[in-house]
Design a protein around this motif. Structure first.
Motif, mmCIF file in Angstrom:
data_model
loop_
_atom_site.group_PDB
_atom_site.id
_atom_site.type_symbol
_atom_site.label_atom_id
_atom_site.label_comp_id
_atom_site.label_asym_id
_atom_site.label_seq_id
_atom_site.Cartn_x
_atom_site.Cartn_y
_atom_site.Cartn_z
ATOM 1 N N ASP A 1 -50.167 -0.158 -31.330
ATOM 2 C CA ASP A 1 -50.950 0.683 -32.218
ATOM 3 C C ASP A 1 -50.387 2.113 -32.218
ATOM 4 O OD1 ASP A 1 -54.196 2.109 -31.591
ATOM 5 O OD2 ASP A 1 -53.070 2.051 -33.426
ATOM 6 N N THR A 2 -50.484 2.786 -33.355
ATOM 7 C CA THR A 2 -49.847 4.111 -33.463
ATOM 8 C C THR A 2 -50.402 5.149 -32.497
ATOM 9 O OG1 THR A 2 -51.382 4.695 -35.226
ATOM 10 C CG2 THR A 2 -49.239 3.873 -35.909
ATOM 11 N N ILE B 1 -46.979 5.919 -24.840
ATOM 12 C CA ILE B 1 -45.790 5.130 -24.547
ATOM 13 C C ILE B 1 -45.361 5.374 -23.099
ATOM 14 C CG2 ILE B 1 -43.407 4.674 -25.250
ATOM 15 C CD1 ILE B 1 -45.544 3.977 -27.393
ATOM 16 N N GLU C 1 -39.336 -0.653 -41.266
ATOM 17 C CA GLU C 1 -38.924 -0.670 -39.865
ATOM 18 C C GLU C 1 -40.103 -1.004 -38.983
ATOM 19 O OE1 GLU C 1 -37.366 3.246 -38.791
ATOM 20 O OE2 GLU C 1 -39.367 3.993 -38.430
ATOM 21 N N ILE D 1 -42.370 0.020 -35.928
ATOM 22 C CA ILE D 1 -42.600 1.358 -35.385
ATOM 23 C C ILE D 1 -42.372 1.419 -33.877
ATOM 24 C CG2 ILE D 1 -44.151 2.049 -37.264
ATOM 25 C CD1 ILE D 1 -46.442 1.724 -35.154
ATOM 26 N N ASP D 2 -42.025 0.296 -33.240
ATOM 27 C CA ASP D 2 -41.705 0.371 -31.807
ATOM 28 C C ASP D 2 -40.230 0.715 -31.597
ATOM 29 O OD1 ASP D 2 -40.944 -2.133 -32.706
ATOM 30 O OD2 ASP D 2 -41.937 -3.255 -31.115
ATOM 31 N N TYR D 3 -39.336 -0.199 -31.976
ATOM 32 C CA TYR D 3 -37.924 0.107 -31.730
ATOM 33 C C TYR D 3 -37.251 0.817 -32.901
ATOM 34 C CZ TYR D 3 -38.557 -2.274 -27.413
ATOM 35 O OH TYR D 3 -39.016 -2.590 -26.179
ATOM 36 N N ASN D 4 -37.955 0.930 -34.016
ATOM 37 C CA ASN D 4 -37.422 1.659 -35.169
ATOM 38 C C ASN D 4 -36.017 1.218 -35.543
ATOM 39 O OD1 ASN D 4 -38.905 4.142 -33.325
ATOM 40 N ND2 ASN D 4 -39.722 3.663 -35.336
ATOM 41 N N GLY D 5 -35.797 -0.079 -35.514
ATOM 42 C CA GLY D 5 -34.451 -0.576 -35.801
ATOM 43 C C GLY D 5 -34.079 -0.431 -37.263
ATOM 44 N N SER E 1 -29.348 1.849 -34.582
ATOM 45 C CA SER E 1 -29.713 2.904 -35.529
ATOM 46 C C SER E 1 -30.317 4.066 -34.756
ATOM 47 C CB SER E 1 -30.733 2.350 -36.525
ATOM 48 O OG SER E 1 -31.851 1.852 -35.829
ATOM 49 N N ASN E 2 -30.579 5.173 -35.472
ATOM 50 C CA ASN E 2 -31.267 6.314 -34.837
ATOM 51 C C ASN E 2 -30.541 6.868 -33.621
ATOM 52 O OD1 ASN E 2 -33.675 7.115 -36.133
ATOM 53 N ND2 ASN E 2 -34.577 5.132 -35.601
ATOM 54 N N ARG F 1 -30.658 6.243 -28.264
ATOM 55 C CA ARG F 1 -31.260 6.211 -29.593
ATOM 56 C C ARG F 1 -32.752 6.522 -29.514
ATOM 57 N NH1 ARG F 1 -33.884 1.592 -31.016
ATOM 58 N NH2 ARG F 1 -33.452 2.044 -33.186
ATOM 59 N N ALA G 1 -36.595 5.846 -30.163
ATOM 60 C CA ALA G 1 -37.439 4.666 -30.313
ATOM 61 C C ALA G 1 -38.888 5.108 -30.252
ATOM 62 C CB ALA G 1 -37.136 3.652 -29.228
ATOM 63 N N PHE G 2 -39.782 4.196 -30.521
ATOM 64 C CA PHE G 2 -41.219 4.505 -30.520
ATOM 65 C C PHE G 2 -41.481 5.790 -31.317
ATOM 66 C CE2 PHE G 2 -40.384 1.847 -26.853
ATOM 67 C CZ PHE G 2 -41.319 0.834 -27.041
ATOM 68 N N SER G 3 -40.898 5.847 -32.498
ATOM 69 C CA SER G 3 -41.080 6.988 -33.386
ATOM 70 C C SER G 3 -40.888 8.311 -32.664
ATOM 71 C CB SER G 3 -42.464 6.934 -34.041
ATOM 72 O OG SER G 3 -42.671 5.684 -34.631
ATOM 73 N N LYS H 1 -41.251 9.026 -29.701
ATOM 74 C CA LYS H 1 -42.060 9.266 -28.509
ATOM 75 C C LYS H 1 -41.244 8.918 -27.266
ATOM 76 C CE LYS H 1 -46.245 7.868 -30.913
ATOM 77 N NZ LYS H 1 -47.181 6.725 -30.999
ATOM 78 N N GLN I 1 -45.323 9.214 -38.355
ATOM 79 C CA GLN I 1 -44.917 7.903 -37.851
ATOM 80 C C GLN I 1 -44.812 6.869 -38.963
ATOM 81 O OE1 GLN I 1 -47.204 6.636 -34.517
ATOM 82 N NE2 GLN I 1 -45.812 4.963 -34.146
#
Ligand SMILES: Cc1cc2nc3c(=O)[nH]c(=O)nc-3n(C[C@H](O)[C@H](O)[C@H](O)COP(=O)(O)OP(=O)(O)OC[C@H]3O[C@@H](n4cnc5c(N)ncnc54)[C@H](O)[C@@H]3O)c2cc1C
Ligand SMILES: Nc1ncnc2c1ncn2[C@@H]1O[C@H](COP(=O)(O)O)[C@@H](O)[C@H]1O
Lengths: 248, 320
Positions: free
Chosen positions: A12-13, A17, A116, A118-122, B114-115, B130, B132-134, B136, B247
């Protein structure tokens, strides 16, 4: 239309983390997992196709058994059935190969995914699936209409948008615009009851070697404290931005 | 062996990020003890790349490539990578780059990160840091395939001059066909985009309504900045969706981010963490944004922003 919606299962946003095992693993303790926000746009768009133009919707996740509540939620929103490819999702390329197999076996002609996770933003899985199957693919999709076999797609570009067209089959990686925020579907009681009876098939992975792996995680350094400037002395801000921060 | 950078151009001209990519690629090539090759498509100022370390510029000129098509471009990048025996392929994180990179990675059977925000911390094993976690957190990501594809996050490395005496080579790859056709491109002209901007001025629900954006626009125009907003502001239709940052919106990696009437919710901060200097203007001294900011003013935006505009005008006049 046979639609496949790819659902990634993410924290969840609002989640804090944290990492465990010497910063090598994500700490899922106390973390609430949800449907990846971008995938919600894809799923709602799929529902509109189903309701207005007739379509079947399958949702799929590549992951271990812990992702099933997320798939059930997608079923409660209105998908017809679900597939879980039973393997840990480590690397986007490996996930894409599993998904490509699912697309091929199910002969889906429209695959909707998110821009994408939102965890690994791949931001890589949908494009890779398309490339593996040689399907048409549009990234950062903000609009999709389908008439018969013909699709008209908008994508966001830097400072504007591009409108494209092609025939199905098609894979898109979607975001807001595909539907609006206010249109997003949430499960109602009836949907939740029905979801329990809908089929969720677990399939074995084809098991590919991963091309990448996270060897460790770090968190950004904590910010040193904020310099406060008096509201009556705005000139000081201009001065600091110029002489200290050197950004103007 | 080589390192290959794809430097995108628009109407022949390179973007600043192409120079950042070239600067970065040069250093990666040095780490690997090899040369940097930069691939360009229909670019007109190819020589400028020597300044940032391009030992070789592989120049493609072809009318079939005037409009970007990810599949066709990915195939061109693949052919260039094979011809140059590239070990690492580096691509931009702009809209086209992020569209292209996963396809290139499949074409070359290469692991893709990426990133990416820094030089490889090790080349054997090949490890890059890189986001990750927007933003964070960061992940140290190992790419284990023979060929590696990297998308470099915007503004994460910087532009560095590193003049070399490079060579130019014309390259004529085979051009694939695609039945995905571009019908039209709508560009909002004359406005700085969030992706390109060095400075971003952003407004939140604290600004009360769309009619109050005049001062945000004015502040942005003085600074040559792009305008942005929080998610509720675009959900309410006060501002276009393309301005929503955070995000679930656009990431901002500018040098300066000015947040006006934005509370600083975790989802908002996730998208702007990568900005270097953050300024917050908010009536509420307890707003969470102050914890993430570098400079803060507790005050009413409707008083502070006009004053800031005045002071900046004076500053610009004195420093012109
Ligand atoms: C799944 C999910 C995803 C999300 N993704 C995003 C995202 O990507 N981006 C995003 O921005 N949000 C996102 N959000 C929403 C986020 O949680 C916040 O609700 C949002 O960022 C708040 O926007 P805001 O700061 O503009 O409004 P508010 O929280 O209402 O804050 C307004 C602020 O303005 C201040 N203010 C009031 N009057 C004045 C004045 N006259 N002068 C100066 N300051 C004033 C107030 O003190 C307050 O701090 C997401 C939420 C969810 C659940
Ligand atoms: N493990 C997964 N299972 C199913 N779909 C996924 C998975 N990972 C990513 N996707 C899809 O691919 C999109 C982009 O994810 P990513 O490339 O991981 O950023 C997501 O929005 C999903 O639609």
């Amino acid at each position: 239309m046979k639609i496949l919606v790819c659902i990634s299962h993410v924290p969840d946003t609002t989640s804090k983390i944290n990492f465990t095992e010497n910063n090598t693993k994500f700490d899922s303790n106390g973390v609430q997992f949800v449907i990846n926000p971008y995938d919600e746009f894809a799923l709602t768009r799929a529902m509109w196709f189903k309701e207005k133009q007739g379509a079947s919707i399958t949702v799929v996740n590549v992951g271990n058994a812990s992702t099933e509540p997320t798939l059930r939620k997608a079923l409660a929103i209105g998908a017809d059935d679900a597939i879980r490819v039973n393997t840990e999702a480590i690397d986007g390329f490996a996930v894409a190969k599993e998904l490509a197999e699912v697309v091929k076996n199910g002969a889906y002609n429209l695959v909707l995914a998110g821009k994408e996770s939102i965890d690994y933003n791949g931001g890589m899985v949908p494009g890779m699936v398309a490339s593996l199957l040689d399907y048409n693919f549009v990234n950062a999709c903000i609009g999709l209409e389908i008439e018969g076999e013909k699709a008209t797609i908008s994508r966001e570009i830097d400072g504007g948008k591009e409108v494209l067209s092609c025939n199905l089959p098609l894979i898109i990686a979607g975001q807001k615009g595909l539907v609006e925020e206010k249109d997003l579907r949430i499960p109602n009681m009836r949907g939740i009851m029905m979801a329990r009876k809908k089929p969720l098939t677990v399939v074995d992975p084809i098991n590919n070697e991963a091309g990448t792996a996270s060897v460790s995680f770090e968190k950004p350094e904590a910010k040193s404290s904020c310099k406060m400037i008096d509201a009556d002395n705005v000139g000081e801000l201009v001065n600091l931005l110029h002489t200290e921060a050197k950004v103007i | 062996m080589s390192v290959l950078v794809f430097a995108e151009s628009s109407e022949g001209k390179f973007k600043k990020s192409s120079f950042e990519l070239t600067s970065y690629g040069k250093k990666v090539a040095e780490q690997l003890g090899t040369n940097l090759v930069v691939l360009t498509i229909n670019a007109t100022e190819n020589e400028t790349l020597y300044k940032y370390g391009a030992e070789k510029v592989l120049q493609v000129t072809n009318n079939a490539l005037v409009i970007f098509n990810a599949k066709i471009y990915a195939n061109v990048v693949k052919q260039a990578a094979e011809k140059e025996n590239a070990q690492v392929v580096i691509i931009d994180s702009n809209a086209n780059g992020l569209y292209l990179a996963p396809l290139v990675s499949v074409n070359l059977n290469a692991g893709y990160a990426s990133n990416v925000m820094a030089l490889p911390s090790s080349t054997s094993p090949f490890i890059v840091k890189r986001k990750a976690f927007s933003s964070k957190a960061f992940s140290n990501c190992e790419i284990s395939t023979d060929i590696k594809v990297i998308a470099l996050a915007k503004n994460s490395y910087g532009v560095f001059e590193n003049e070399v005496s490079g060579v130019m080579e014309a390259f004529s790859p085979e051009i694939e066909t695609s039945n995905l056709t571009s019908e039209k491109i709508e560009q909002t002209t004359g406005k700085v985009t969030i992706a390109d901007a060095d400075i971003v001025v952003s407004g939140g629900r604290g600004l009360k309504g769309p009619e109050n954006w005049g001062m945000v626009e004015e502040l942005a125009s003085i600074l040559g900045a792009a305008t942005a907003c929080s998610k509720p502001v675009s959900d309410l239709g006060w501002r276009p969706h393309s301005e929503h940052v955070g995000q679930t919106g656009k990431p901002v990696a500018s040098n300066l981010y000015i947040a006006i009437g934005i509370s600083g919710a975790i989802q908002h901060l996730a998208g702007i963490n990568s900005s270097k200097v953050k300024v917050v203007i908010n009536t509420d001294a307890e707003a969470p944004f102050f914890k993430a900011a570098d400079y803060g003013i507790v005050g009413d935006a409707f008083e502070v922003v006009p004053k800031l505009i005045e002071k900046l005008k004076e500053f610009k006049a004195n420093n012109a």
